[in-house]
Structure formats: C-alpha cells, structure tokens
Design a protein around this motif. Structure first.
Motif, PDB file in Angstrom:
ATOM      1  N   LYS A 386      42.707  39.123  35.302  1.00 19.90           N
ATOM      2  CA  LYS A 386      41.982  38.670  36.509  1.00 19.90           C
ATOM      3  C   LYS A 386      40.473  38.786  36.281  1.00 19.90           C
ATOM      4  O   LYS A 386      39.714  37.894  36.641  1.00 19.90           O
ATOM      5  CB  LYS A 386      42.393  39.504  37.722  1.00 19.90           C
ATOM      6  CG  LYS A 386      43.672  39.014  38.381  1.00 19.90           C
ATOM      7  CD  LYS A 386      43.907  39.770  39.669  1.00 19.90           C
ATOM      8  CE  LYS A 386      45.063  39.155  40.439  1.00 19.90           C
ATOM      9  NZ  LYS A 386      45.494  39.968  41.559  1.00 19.90           N
ATOM     10  N   HIS A 387      40.085  39.890  35.672  1.00 14.33           N
ATOM     11  CA  HIS A 387      38.655  40.092  35.401  1.00 14.33           C
ATOM     12  C   HIS A 387      38.128  38.959  34.512  1.00 14.33           C
ATOM     13  O   HIS A 387      37.076  38.366  34.794  1.00 14.33           O
ATOM     14  CB  HIS A 387      38.454  41.458  34.736  1.00 14.33           C
ATOM     15  CG  HIS A 387      37.056  41.686  34.287  1.00 14.33           C
ATOM     16  ND1 HIS A 387      36.022  41.912  35.182  1.00 14.33           N
ATOM     17  CD2 HIS A 387      36.507  41.675  33.039  1.00 14.33           C
ATOM     18  CE1 HIS A 387      34.894  42.039  34.493  1.00 14.33           C
ATOM     19  NE2 HIS A 387      35.158  41.893  33.201  1.00 14.33           N
ATOM     20  N   VAL A 388      38.903  38.639  33.468  1.00 11.12           N
ATOM     21  CA  VAL A 388      38.474  37.571  32.547  1.00 11.12           C
ATOM     22  C   VAL A 388      38.361  36.247  33.303  1.00 11.12           C
ATOM     23  O   VAL A 388      37.374  35.504  33.164  1.00 11.12           O
ATOM     24  CB  VAL A 388      39.472  37.444  31.366  1.00 11.12           C
ATOM     25  CG1 VAL A 388      39.199  36.187  30.552  1.00 11.12           C
ATOM     26  CG2 VAL A 388      39.413  38.673  30.474  1.00 11.12           C
ATOM     27  N   VAL A 411      50.824  33.201  37.232  1.00 14.57           N
ATOM     28  CA  VAL A 411      49.714  32.293  36.909  1.00 14.57           C
ATOM     29  C   VAL A 411      48.926  31.938  38.180  1.00 14.57           C
ATOM     30  O   VAL A 411      47.701  31.760  38.148  1.00 14.57           O
ATOM     31  CB  VAL A 411      50.282  31.019  36.229  1.00 14.57           C
ATOM     32  CG1 VAL A 411      49.247  29.925  36.147  1.00 14.57           C
ATOM     33  CG2 VAL A 411      50.804  31.356  34.844  1.00 14.57           C
ATOM     34  N   ASP A 412      49.630  31.911  39.311  1.00 18.11           N
ATOM     35  CA  ASP A 412      48.926  31.562  40.551  1.00 18.11           C
ATOM     36  C   ASP A 412      47.999  32.690  40.991  1.00 18.11           C
ATOM     37  O   ASP A 412      46.949  32.436  41.589  1.00 18.11           O
ATOM     38  CB  ASP A 412      49.937  31.229  41.646  1.00 18.11           C
ATOM     39  CG  ASP A 412      49.272  30.522  42.798  1.00 18.11           C
ATOM     40  OD1 ASP A 412      48.462  29.604  42.530  1.00 18.11           O
ATOM     41  OD2 ASP A 412      49.517  30.903  43.959  1.00 18.11           O
ATOM     42  N   ALA A 413      48.385  33.929  40.685  1.00 16.88           N
ATOM     43  CA  ALA A 413      47.501  35.052  41.030  1.00 16.88           C
ATOM     44  C   ALA A 413      46.213  34.940  40.214  1.00 16.88           C
ATOM     45  O   ALA A 413      45.123  35.257  40.706  1.00 16.88           O
ATOM     46  CB  ALA A 413      48.198  36.371  40.746  1.00 16.88           C
ATOM     47  N   LEU A 414      46.312  34.467  38.991  1.00 19.83           N
ATOM     48  CA  LEU A 414      45.112  34.272  38.167  1.00 19.83           C
ATOM     49  C   LEU A 414      44.288  33.115  38.733  1.00 19.83           C
ATOM     50  O   LEU A 414      43.066  33.205  38.846  1.00 19.83           O
ATOM     51  CB  LEU A 414      45.496  33.976  36.714  1.00 19.83           C
ATOM     52  CG  LEU A 414      46.188  35.119  35.964  1.00 19.83           C
ATOM     53  CD1 LEU A 414      46.618  34.673  34.571  1.00 19.83           C
ATOM     54  CD2 LEU A 414      45.221  36.303  35.842  1.00 19.83           C
ATOM     55  N   ALA A 415      44.994  32.035  39.112  1.00 18.98           N
ATOM     56  CA  ALA A 415      44.283  30.882  39.687  1.00 18.98           C
ATOM     57  C   ALA A 415      43.504  31.315  40.917  1.00 18.98           C
ATOM     58  O   ALA A 415      42.377  30.858  41.162  1.00 18.98           O
ATOM     59  CB  ALA A 415      45.286  29.786  40.035  1.00 18.98           C
TER      60      ALA A 415
END
Ligand SMILES: CCCCCCC/C=C/C(=O)SCCNC(=O)CCNC(=O)[C@H](O)C(C)(C)COP(=O)(O)OP(=O)(O)OC[C@H]1O[C@@H](n2cnc3c(N)ncnc32)[C@H](O)[C@@H]1OP(=O)(O)O
Length: 719
Positions: A386-388, A411-415
């Motif tokens: 997430k930080h990245v 992947v949606d949490a990253l989006a």
C-alpha cells in the motif's frame, strides 16, 4: 479451399485457401485431390507447385475435425498419390509447415522454404503421431536420430535448420512461391525416382536398439505416463526395420490406439483451452476483441528479488526499456548483477548481444515519472505494498498503469490507495518469472477494460500465457492450491508419508509431487501467511484444540517442520533432506519419519494404509471442487481458464488436460460420489463438501466441459 491456376504456361499452382492456417480439412483434402488429378491429367502441365495463401503453407490436419467421424479423402492415399505422380511437385513453404502440412511437403519431390518459415511434426503434443506417413518418410530422409528427436518432441525448426538436416532443398528470402515455380520449371527434365522419399532406404545407425532404448527412457522420464511419445518411438522403429508398405500400416495401427484415447482428447483440449484463455471477456461486454491495449514502451519494476529480476528480464527480452528500483544500495547492486547475468546468458545462447542499454537501475521512485507501466514486486506484505502504491500515485504521471505482482492479496485494496483505481490491475507472475509461462491478470472491480487489455497484451508480448481472473484471496491458482495442500498434510496425519504421496502424484503425471514442489518453492512463505492469518504462532487462542483452527480441521505438521528451520531446498532440509543448502537431490529424511510418528502418537492417531487411489482422489477432487467454487464465484470465466492456469503454473500433467477436464473425464457423477464419501468421513473439512455447481452439473446430465459455461451464466461474476 484450394485455388488452381496455370502459371508460366505449364506450372499448375495449387494454393490452399483455408484461413487462418490452411488446415487440411476434409474440404481442403478434397480440393487438393481434385487439383492434383487435374494437373496430372492436363498435358499442358509439366510441373506442380503447392503453396498456402496468406503466407502460411499449412498448419496440419484440422484438429477440430478429430472430434467427429472422418469425412472426405483420407490423407495417406492422397499423399501417396502426389508422391507417385510423374510430374515434379514442389512445396513452396512460407510461415508454417506443421504436422500434416509438413507431411504434405514431404511427399512433394522438392521443398523450397522461406527463411522465416518454421517446420515440425507437433502431433505428439496433441496425443497422436504423424500418421500421414511422417514417421516413415522423415527417418528415410534425415536418418533415425534426428527424426526421432523431432517426432518425439514435436519441436518446430527453422528453415535454416531444415536445410542443414536435408529436409528442404533451398531457403530463400524472396517470395517462396515465385522461387518454387522457377525451380519446378528447371526440375521438369530431371528423373523423379530418387525424390520419392518413401522409396529411400532408411539410413540406420549400427546401435539402433540402444538408441531406441535410450530415447524410450528419455521420453518416459520427461512425459510421465504419456502414451504418444512411446508410440512415436515404435513407429520410427518400423521405419528402420520394415519396408514402407509395412511401416505405414504399423504407423496406422499405432495411431488407431492413440486417436481415441483420453490422452489425445485431453491434449487437444489443452491446445484449444490455451487459445480460449486469450479471449477474455467481462460482464460489462468489454472483451479481447473490442478493448484496445495501450502501447507499452517504458516500464518500471519495483523490487529486485527473485520475482522482480525475472520480470525485468521478461520485459527487456522483448525490447521494453525497464527502470528497476530497489530500496537499498546493496540489494540494487546484487539485483543488477543478476539481471545482467541472466540477459547475457540469454543473448549468448541466441548468439546475439544482450540489450543491456534498455536497463536502468535506481534507488529513487522519482525516476519513474515517465514510465507507461509499473510492476510492483516487493515483499508480500499488504502494508508495504500500500505504501508503494501511495508513493507511485504521487510520482507517476496520471496515465501510468500500476500493477502488482501479488500472489494473492486484495488488488482492489491496493487500487483504493491510489489516485487511479481504474489503472490498477494484478499481474501475478510465477517463479522464476523469466521461465514460467503463466501470468494471472487479476481484474479488480475498478480495473478498466483498457487496463486489463494492456496487461493481457503485455503478457502475450512477453511470451506468457495470460489468463484474466477475478480478485479474491489467492486468485485462481493459489486459492485452489490450499485444499490440495491441506489434503496432502491430512493424509500425512492419517498414515501416509511424503514419499508415498509424492510418488502417487508423480505416477499420475505431475513433474513433482506436492512435498517436493513445496521444498522447491520454500516452506517459509506459506508459514508466514498462516501466521498472518492467525492459524499458527504465539497469537492463537490456547483454548483452541491443536488440530482445529477457525472451526475447521487443521494440520500443524508443516508449521512444526518450519519451526525446526527446515524451509526446503534453500536450507538443505524440508520435507526431504538435500546434500547441501540449494541442493536439488531429495532424499528421505528419518527425522521427518520420526516427527510423523511422534505426532501421531501424541494425538492418538492410529496410522492406516492409504491407497494411491485415495491420495489421488482426495488431493485432486478437492482441487477440482475448489475450481467449481471459483467458477460459481465468477473468479474464473471458464473451466478452460482454470485448466490453463494449472497446466502452465502448477505442472498439472498436460495429458490429463487440467483439473477441471480431468474431473470431467473421470465423470462428474463419480467425482461427486467420492467427494460425498470423503466429506462424510471428514465432516470438519469444508473443501471436501461438493460444491453446488458440481451438483448442478451432475443434475443436468454432466455436460462436456466446453458447455459448463451455460450452467454458470446465472451466477455472478467478479471479472
Ligand atoms: C482423422 C485422421 C487424420 C490423420 C492425420 C494425421 C496426421 C496429421 C496430424 C496433424 O496434422 S495434427 C495437427 C498438427 N498441427 C499442429 O499441431 C499445429 C497447430 N497450430 C499451431 O501450432 C499454431 O496455431 C500455428 C499454426 C503455429 C499458428 O499460431 P498463431 O499463434 O499464429 O495462431 P493461433 O492462435 O495458434 O491459431 C489461429 C487459429 O487457428 C486455429 N488452428 C491452428 N491450427 C489449427 C489446426 N491444425 N486445426 C484447426 N485449427 C487450428 C487455432 O485454434 C486458432 O483458432 P481459434 O482457436 O482462435 O478459433
């Protein structure tokens, strides 16, 4: 299906016209037969050229016709008649001459190949053999050792290699058809007898039996349990020991045993499944043929661990410039040296110079301002990822695609932490990424069709088999792996050994059993995931029964193995022992046998004899059962997609077709009955409970796998 014309006043030009690959369908065979008859009977015609439209000579027999009854002229007499004709026939090979297409070329008296053409007899990869005389003519033309190698592997060769082997007479950079016509005119006056390959004597090595034996051992080892390579060896033996008339009969008998076998059906299914997987489709109507991918010129990869390095190499190999980012100088330097080494070895093999000028190595994300796509391959940790992604949102231009190589995280949490959720997608490579062909393209609910199209097309460009999947823990491949691994460890508890389970799976056709595979992959990764999921480690509730977690049966043996510092090959110890850390030669370890015995006695488990059949059924039916759930959940669009993932990412034996095809071959009713049986015996294992889709399909009369989709339509999709 074939055009007939007279060129240069005396050459009959027969052009195959069956797009896309000019396969020898019954209509094409009919058209060739008629055209040849015309050419041989027309006194104006002195020579014949056979050519394929659209720069493709011929992709072989029409594989789709194999499923039905044989119609139209059979290939062998048709080809024999071409060879026996009294007018010279020249094959003008552009694009491909494969399978029956290659066999068609072999009956021509001369072969001219364009320098970019590729030739081969890939029938073995379809579970059959080159049964239009290929196993009899090729050894006569190029000798037994070279013919054996080509026929048993199905390898495609270049025009240059074909020239060296004596398969083609000339390689040209010009239009092969025009060159062939001129060649044919010059051949008119020459005698044909020595040009009829079936009449040649097979050059035989003195140690024929030893050679055939060695190749038999080799193919047995390579394609465990596959019948076709062994039949190929027998057919080539016939070419060495029998006249053509008898050899061709032997070829036909061997073909008959293969043709209707389950293995041939499975392998032909694999051929089409692989192509089906590229035709992704979303519930929105966006799909492979209406969504334009973006052009990718500049990419960045974050993290230069094993995965990151492989991804950099895969991108650079296809001419994409790559900025590779690491967080520490030492890691950057190590990664850089390894990437350069990999590319240099690659280039050396191909006899070209390594494209190192495409690479840049940096410690700063600021350097990523102008890239078209970023592929993050940092440690599998959600907070870190997430930080990245937050940082990438800040530095990359708004149009840059942001991809994660996560093997199972959301992947949606990253989006959600980016300023462009529609441009975020998962690109799950398999290790080592520059070798493994599979790519799962993970479509989040907010990924745009353009983003998905770009990731799919980039995968294809890198030579990967890309499969679009939905977003859920583990996606398709790793989600299905869990019940498979669980069953294997439950079987250990109940009395089996790692060796026994691995042997059963390897006899089934897997290149490696589950424990050898886990040792290779590293046991610590799964251990960390289990710790993070609260399944093991100091945080779990001490009131929990040790063999139950979160309400279900749990086997702590893998954790116990890791607690001893046994992480697999890399530490020289895992489920097996190795000569040294990094060793690959797995040997039984008495310490593991002791551990199992102690474990069973601690929990009062009476070990029982477990049959190979139970091992296969519990591991593979649990695997397929999760596949049915994945289809129900809309995480995979089609059973073919799941099978392709298992074939290319997890070493599922190709001649079994993949877990879903295998289930259909066993019979869905039988799979259901066995799952019900095992679930009754182990009610605390939810993965053994038959999925509603499996029950539905059985209730609908167990339709063939290609028709399952019709029964899934009503269920919702995450794609
Ligand atoms: C009944 C008894 C008969 C006895 C005869 C026995 C002797 C002969 C046997 C044979 O010849 S078996 C066939 C051997 N040939 C092959 O295995 C070649 C298979 N094709 C390929 O490897 C590739 O398609 C290609 C020719 C290298 C072209 O690759 P490319 O990436 O450019 O295109 P694809 O996407 O792979 O294919 C496009 C399209 O064409 C379909 N297709 C290809 N080959 C065949 C074929 N031989 N028969 C039927 N259809 C074929 C392929 O499925 C694609 O269509 P879609 O699936 O996308 O609709």
């Amino acid at each position: 299906m074939a055009r007939y014309e007279l060129v240069k006043r005396s050459v009959a030009l027969i052009t195959l016209t069956n797009p896309p690959v000019n396969a020898l369908s019954s209509a094409v065979r009919h058209a060739i037969a008629k055209s040849m008859e015309h050419a041989l009977n027309d006194p104006k015609v002195t020579a014949v050229v056979i050519y394929g439209e659209n720069g493709r000579f011929c992709g072989g027999a029409d594989i789709r016709e194999f499923a039905g009854p044989l119609r139209g002229p059979p290939l062998v007499p048709l080809l024999d008649a071409i060879e026996a004709g009294e007018k010279p026939v020249v094959a003008a090979i552009e694009g491909v001459a494969l399978g029956g297409g290659f066999e068609l070329a072999l009956v021509c008296h001369y072969r001219i190949a364009h320098f970019k053409a590729r030739l081969g007899l890939p029938e073995v990869t379809l579970g059959i053999l080159p049964a239009a005389g290929g196993t009899q003519r090729l050894p006569r033309l190029i000798g037994i050792p070279a013919a054996l190698e080509l026929i048993t592997t199905g390898r495609h060769i270049s025009a240059q290699e074909a020239l060296k082997l004596g398969i083609v007479d000339q390689v040209t950079e010009q239009n092969a058809c025009e060159v062939a016509v001129e060649f044919a005119l010059r051949a008119v006056a020459k005698p044909l007898s020595s040009r009829r390959v079936s009449t040649l004597t097979t050059p035989c090595p003195p140690d024929l039996d030893a050679l055939l034996e060695a190749v038999t051992m080799q193919v047995k080892k390579k394609a465990r349990g596959a019948m076709a390579p062994l039949a190929c060896v027998q057919a080539v033996r016939a070419a060495a020991t029998m006249p053509y008339s008898k050899g061709i009969k032997r070829e036909s008998e061997l073909m008959a045993t293969l043709f209707n076998s389950g293995q041939a059906r499975a392998l032909q299914y694999c051929f089409f499944a692989q192509r089906t997987a590229g035709k992704w489709t979303l519930p929105s109507g966006a799909q492979w043929n209406n969504s334009k991918p973006r052009e990718i010129r500049r990419a960045a990869v974050i993290g230069l661990g094993t995965m990151g390095r492989g991804i950099v190499v895969s991108l650079a190999r296809v001419g994409i410039s790559v900025i590779a980012v690491e967080s520490e100088k030492k890691l950057l330097e190590t990664g850089k040296q390894m990437v350069i080494g990999m590319l240099e070895r690659d280039a050396k093999r191909q006899g070209v110079s390594a494209s190192l000028n495409l690479l840049k190595f940096t410690l700063s994300l600021q350097d990523l301002k102008d890239v078209d796509i970023v592929i993050e391959a940092v440690f599998e940790d959600m907070a870190l990822k997430k930080h990245v992604f937050q940082e990438l949102s800040k530095v990359c231009r708004p149009a840059t695609l942001l991809c994660s190589n996560t093997s199972g995280l959301d992947v949606d949490a990253l989006a959600g932490v980016t300023d462009r959720p529609h441009l975020v997608v998962g690109m799950h490579f398999f290790s080592p990424a520059h070798v493994m062909k599979l790519l799962e393209v993970v479509c989040g609910p907010r990924s745009s069709s353009e983003t998905i199209a770009t990731a799919m097309s980039l995968g294809k460009r890198m030579g990967k088999v890309s499969v679009a999947v939905g977003n859920c823990p583990g996606f398709v491949g790793n989600r299905m792996l869990k019940p498979y691994l669980d069953q294997a460890t439950f079987l250990l508890e109940e009395g089996a050994t790692p060796e026994q389970i691995d042997k059963a799976l390897e006899d089934f056709g897997f290149a490696m059993g589950v424990f050898r595979m886990s040792d290779l992959a590293g046991l610590d990764v799964g251990w960390r995931v289990r710790k993070e999921s609260g399944l093991t480690g100091p945080d779990i509730d001490p009131k929990n029964p040790p063999r139950r977690r979160q309400g279900h049966r749990y086997c702590p043996i893998p954790d116990m193995v890791c607690e001893q510092g046994r992480f697999g090959q890399k530490t020289g110890r895992g489920w097996y022992m190795y000569d040294s850390p990094g060793g690959t030669n797995a040997k039984s370890d008495p310490l593991i046998q002791n551990l199992l015995e102690m474990y069973r006695s601690r929990y009062g488990i009476q070990p029982r004899n477990i049959s190979d059949q139970e091992i296969i059924e519990r591991c593979l039916f649990a695997l397929a059962n999760e596949g049915f759930r994945i289809l129900e959940d809309g995480i995979a669009a089609r059973p073919e997609d799941i099978d392709v993932i298992y074939l290319f990412g997890y070493g599922f034996p190709r001649h079994r077709g993949g877990p879903m095809f295998y289930a259909s071959m066993v019979g869905l009713e039988r799979v259901l009955e066995r799952l019900e049986h095992y679930h009754q015996a182990h009610p605390d294992v939810p993965h053994l409970e038959p999925s509603p889709l499996l029950k539905k399909l059985v209730a609908c009369g167990s339709p063939p796998v290609q028709n399952w989709r019709e029964h899934i339509k009503t269920m919702h999709s995450h794609l």
